[in-house]
Motif scaffolding. Structure first.
Motif, mmCIF file in Angstrom:
data_model
loop_
_atom_site.group_PDB
_atom_site.id
_atom_site.type_symbol
_atom_site.label_atom_id
_atom_site.label_comp_id
_atom_site.label_asym_id
_atom_site.label_seq_id
_atom_site.Cartn_x
_atom_site.Cartn_y
_atom_site.Cartn_z
ATOM 1 N N GLN A 101 -3.425 2.849 -18.803
ATOM 2 C CA GLN A 101 -2.137 3.473 -19.145
ATOM 3 C C GLN A 101 -2.039 3.669 -20.655
ATOM 4 O O GLN A 101 -1.642 4.734 -21.132
ATOM 5 C CB GLN A 101 -0.984 2.613 -18.640
ATOM 6 C CG GLN A 101 0.382 3.119 -19.025
ATOM 7 C CD GLN A 101 1.484 2.123 -18.679
ATOM 8 O OE1 GLN A 101 1.274 1.135 -18.000
ATOM 9 N NE2 GLN A 101 2.675 2.382 -19.181
ATOM 10 N N ASP A 125 -4.515 6.460 -21.870
ATOM 11 C CA ASP A 125 -4.089 7.807 -21.478
ATOM 12 C C ASP A 125 -2.864 8.300 -22.237
ATOM 13 O O ASP A 125 -2.664 9.505 -22.357
ATOM 14 C CB ASP A 125 -3.792 7.862 -19.973
ATOM 15 C CG ASP A 125 -5.053 7.785 -19.129
ATOM 16 O OD1 ASP A 125 -6.167 7.926 -19.693
ATOM 17 O OD2 ASP A 125 -4.928 7.570 -17.910
ATOM 18 N N ASN A 126 -2.043 7.380 -22.733
ATOM 19 C CA ASN A 126 -0.771 7.771 -23.350
ATOM 20 C C ASN A 126 -0.646 7.391 -24.826
ATOM 21 O O ASN A 126 0.433 7.514 -25.395
ATOM 22 C CB ASN A 126 0.390 7.143 -22.570
ATOM 23 C CG ASN A 126 0.391 7.582 -21.125
ATOM 24 O OD1 ASN A 126 0.477 8.766 -20.833
ATOM 25 N ND2 ASN A 126 0.279 6.636 -20.208
#
Length: 182
Positions: A154, A157-158
């Motif tokens: 997470q 990816d962000n």
């Protein structure tokens, strides 16, 4: 851009913090006899590298993940180093060398097979490991490999530049306890 920030932060961190590093090294000599701890960890693309930290546990402590180590192994000075996160400062050398980033998934040991499997499946090893990251500020440690791998993914990816600095600031100001010791 992040690599440039990493290098500059590590360079200036080492430049300005060398007195702290020296004092901790001297005290560490009296505490354990061996103030610096070097351990092989899993790096980017699963390439091994030598992680550098200040020693917080007695020299005879078994080389296992922190959550598997006994709390009794931590020295009094080591407890202070962990609480203040000063034990992580030598990793600025790893960052300057390009083996780590300031922000990324915490590097694990090669014997943490379940975590390696989970991270490998999600592509977590495609990035440099970090001194801190989302999992650390949320108190997610290596004792929960599936949750840790998902949290790492997470973050990867962000991750924005804003998040990068947010995780560093949260770590420096005391958010997250790092890897728990039983």
């Amino acid at each position: 851009m992040i690599r440039v920030i990493d290098f500059l932060a590590a360079f200036f961190g080492l430049l300005f913090l060398w007195p702290v590093l020296l004092i901790v090294t001297i005290i560490g000599i009296f505490d354990t006899g061996s103030p610096v701890f070097v351990q092989t960890r899993v790096g980017r693309n699963k390439v091994p590298f030598k992680l550098i930290k200040f020693r917080t546990m007695s020299i005879d402590t078994e080389s296992v993940a922190s959550h598997l180590a006994s709390n009794a192994s931590i020295t009094k000075f080591g407890s202070f180093l962990r609480r203040t996160k000063i034990d992580e400062l030598p990793q600025l050398i790893n960052v300057a060398k390009g083996e780590m980033s300031l922000v990324g998934p915490r590097p694990n040991l090669f014997n943490q097979e379940e975590l390696i499997k989970e991270r490998d499946a999600l592509g977590v090893y495609n990035v440099l490991p970090g001194v801190t990251g989302l999992a650390q500020v949320q108190n997610i440690d290596m004792s929960t490999p599936t949750l840790l791998a998902k949290t790492d993914k997470q973050m990867i990816d962000n991750l924005t530049v804003k998040d990068y600095f947010k995780y560093i600031i949260k770590t420096v100001t005391g958010s997250g306890s790092g890897d728990a010791v039983k």
